[in-house]
Design an enzyme around this catalytic site. Sequence first.
Site, PDB file in Angstrom:
ATOM      1  N   HIS A 242       0.789  -1.238   0.000  1.00  0.00           N
ATOM      2  CA  HIS A 242       0.000   0.000   0.000  1.00  0.00           C
ATOM      3  C   HIS A 242       0.824   1.294   0.000  1.00  0.00           C
ATOM      4  O   HIS A 242       0.293   2.366  -0.289  1.00  0.00           O
ATOM      5  CB  HIS A 242      -0.928  -0.009   1.214  1.00  0.00           C
ATOM      6  CG  HIS A 242      -2.291   0.565   0.958  1.00  0.00           C
ATOM      7  ND1 HIS A 242      -2.519   1.613   0.085  1.00  0.00           N
ATOM      8  CD2 HIS A 242      -3.512   0.250   1.457  1.00  0.00           C
ATOM      9  CE1 HIS A 242      -3.807   1.908   0.077  1.00  0.00           C
ATOM     10  NE2 HIS A 242      -4.446   1.095   0.892  1.00  0.00           N
TER      11      HIS A 242
ATOM     12  N   TYR B 290     -13.827   5.033  10.304  1.00  0.00           N
ATOM     13  CA  TYR B 290     -13.007   5.597   9.218  1.00  0.00           C
ATOM     14  C   TYR B 290     -13.564   5.101   7.891  1.00  0.00           C
ATOM     15  O   TYR B 290     -13.793   3.912   7.725  1.00  0.00           O
ATOM     16  CB  TYR B 290     -11.589   5.083   9.436  1.00  0.00           C
ATOM     17  CG  TYR B 290     -10.508   5.477   8.458  1.00  0.00           C
ATOM     18  CD1 TYR B 290      -9.400   6.204   8.901  1.00  0.00           C
ATOM     19  CD2 TYR B 290     -10.524   5.065   7.129  1.00  0.00           C
ATOM     20  CE1 TYR B 290      -8.357   6.532   8.034  1.00  0.00           C
ATOM     21  CE2 TYR B 290      -9.490   5.401   6.259  1.00  0.00           C
ATOM     22  CZ  TYR B 290      -8.406   6.133   6.714  1.00  0.00           C
ATOM     23  OH  TYR B 290      -7.367   6.452   5.869  1.00  0.00           O
TER      24      TYR B 290
HETATM   25  O1  BUJ Z   1      -7.403   5.222   3.736  1.00  0.00           O
HETATM   26  C1  BUJ Z   1      -6.320   5.029   3.177  1.00  0.00           C
HETATM   27  O2  BUJ Z   1      -5.405   5.849   3.190  1.00  0.00           O
HETATM   28  C2  BUJ Z   1      -6.105   3.769   2.438  1.00  0.00           C
HETATM   29  C3  BUJ Z   1      -7.095   2.653   2.781  1.00  0.00           C
HETATM   30  C4  BUJ Z   1      -6.687   2.016   4.092  1.00  0.00           C
HETATM   31  N1  BUJ Z   1      -7.674   1.116   4.718  1.00  0.00           N
HETATM   32  C5  BUJ Z   1      -7.829  -0.139   3.937  1.00  0.00           C
HETATM   33  C6  BUJ Z   1      -7.168   0.767   6.052  1.00  0.00           C
HETATM   34  C7  BUJ Z   1      -9.031   1.724   4.853  1.00  0.00           C
HETATM   35  N2  BUJ Z   1      -7.048   1.687   1.703  1.00  0.00           N
HETATM   36  C8  BUJ Z   1      -8.087   1.409   0.922  1.00  0.00           C
HETATM   37  O3  BUJ Z   1      -9.174   1.898   1.117  1.00  0.00           O
HETATM   38  C9  BUJ Z   1      -7.885   0.426  -0.224  1.00  0.00           C
HETATM   39  C10 BUJ Z   1      -8.785  -0.756  -0.053  1.00  0.00           C
HETATM   40  C11 BUJ Z   1      -8.889  -1.603  -1.269  1.00  0.00           C
HETATM   41  C12 BUJ Z   1      -9.816  -2.765  -1.058  1.00  0.00           C
HETATM   42  C13 BUJ Z   1     -11.240  -2.326  -0.982  1.00  0.00           C
HETATM   43  C14 BUJ Z   1     -12.187  -3.486  -0.816  1.00  0.00           C
HETATM   44  C15 BUJ Z   1     -13.611  -3.108  -1.090  1.00  0.00           C
HETATM   45  C16 BUJ Z   1     -14.470  -4.341  -1.226  1.00  0.00           C
HETATM   46  C17 BUJ Z   1     -15.635  -4.152  -2.107  1.00  0.00           C
HETATM   47  C18 BUJ Z   1     -16.415  -5.407  -2.445  1.00  0.00           C
HETATM   48  C19 BUJ Z   1     -17.096  -6.067  -1.283  1.00  0.00           C
HETATM   49  C20 BUJ Z   1     -18.193  -6.979  -1.743  1.00  0.00           C
HETATM   50  C21 BUJ Z   1     -18.605  -7.948  -0.663  1.00  0.00           C
HETATM   51  C22 BUJ Z   1     -19.675  -8.886  -1.136  1.00  0.00           C
HETATM   52  C23 BUJ Z   1     -20.040  -9.942  -0.110  1.00  0.00           C
END
Ligand code: BUJ
Length: 548
Positions: A264, A377
């Site tokens: 990341h 968050y």
């Molecule tokens: O916030 C930041 O600076 C970066 C964040 C950090 N954190 C993950 C801790 C929040 N990073 C991101 O947001 C990247 C995340 C990428 C993965 C996202 C996954 C979303 C899933 C969607 C589909 C879910 C469907 C479920 C069905 C049962």
Amino acid sequence: MMISTDPWFDMYLCARDPVVLNFNPFISLNPDPKEAYNSQVVRATNLVVSSIKFLNSLNNELLRPDIYYVNPKWSQSRLFKKFIRLLPTSVSWYGAYMVNAYPLDMSQYKRLFNSSRIPKLNKDELFTNELGRHLLVMRNGHFYVFDVLDPGGNILHPSEIQAQLIYILQDADRLPEFSLCYLTTEDRNTWAAVRQQLLEAGNEDNLQKIDGAVFCLCLDNISPKDDTELSHCMLHGRGFNRWFDKSFSLIITSDGTAGVNFEHSWGDGVAVLRFVNEVYRNSTRHPAIVPHSSPAALSATKCERLEFKLNDSIQSAINAARMKFEETNEKISVRMFEFRKFGKEFLVKQKLSPDAVFQLACQMTAYRQFGKIISSYEACSTAAFKHGRTETIRPTSIVTKQCSHAFVEERSKHSVAELRNMIDECSKYHRRLQLEAALGKGFDRHLFALKHLSVSRGDPMPELFLDSAYQKLNHIILSTSTLHSPAVHLGGFGPVVPDGFGIGYNVFDTWVGCNTTGYLNRELQEFLRCLEYSLNDILDVLEGRPLV
Ligand code: BUJ
């Protein structure tokens, strides 16, 4: 020279916790709609070719810019594309602005390929070798490299890539006694010290090949039986067939299921999602090989298996890393959640923001489960700014607290109309928070920068940052992130504190889904039970039924 985003890079690079589970998220792809294209070798070959095409478009500056369209219909408009193409680069931004379209920052893309995070004592480094032309392939804990590009930048013929992958699958028939991969699951200082030993033991060339490879392809020897197993596989795997420091790894399981696990520090979900969308689209619409394609004869290109020199000390470091990794994996739970009674279409008809409703449901859930509001968050991209990364949306507010209190503690006190009004207020307020965060008007990165300035000047720590309220605010129990894409099947990431949950979610057209992780299995289960309760409550009120 110091640039303004350095402190954010440092936040990642100075963290000493293992990247796996603590930082690296995953995104898994939908299967190829044509069933027969999902065999491991066919899918891997097609995705590798599409990925290299993406790399070439990027290097040749042919990649369409990322644009945020206030009116998404513009994105499909030929007139708009033609208009933008005709404008000189120096004024194209203004042209897009005139039609309410905003080009986004794409500076992260330069580290998508050929890059790795290198463990160093106290602060890691990012490494990129733009000249690297080889792919790193992992199978059963063994490392292979072969060139996928020629010196002129032409992609190796797909049948040759196919042949190399078949060869690797046959060659790596058993696990090595010591798989180096476990070291990338270690805390960063331990790994940095062992890496130094690896260099001194004569493994420099091999490490350079790993670090500078275009990306890492993991051919896994496992067919996940359901989405929970798939999430475990993509999020942390079994440790011996991953190089978690690589900017991203494309993982393909035995049944052809594909996903990306990414480091990341170099970049965020927006860049990785763009890549995933493009390679999914290209590999399914214009597959490089078909199921009955014959592989090339192998002699044309060379595939090298990397052999490492491991002394006793390195071997015991690998064993120690493996034990720690397996112990942590035992503790992490992944749970899927689906709510099928409404989705985006229904909420939009109700004039509500789907994202706000999901976040409100989480707030109600936490209030029901813990009897109080908790630190939450939601990730928000700030790619609208030069070198923009993310801002935090704080879904907990006075209005969500009032609404949660009413739904949990005062169920019979309010009329349906009053409860509905509260939901409306939460939706409006959340929309405002989202907009403010995307436009750089959140408070988290502002405070982060002030704290950084104070520390870098050697000032005594301002009281604000020592205050228990500030500490509590930054002990994030609900860490959430969402994305929508026709290419994506699942996604997820670990919790950011030991007593927290990692919640990847999406409000689909007709249902709501989330993929959750946590170390406290019982609490996580309870959270999902309460989430269902909250969503049912919201539905009752939206359909005019009183809470019972
Ligand atoms: O916030 C930041 O600076 C970066 C964040 C950090 N954190 C993950 C801790 C929040 N990073 C991101 O947001 C990247 C995340 C990428 C993965 C996202 C996954 C979303 C899933 C969607 C589909 C879910 C469907 C479920 C069905 C049962």
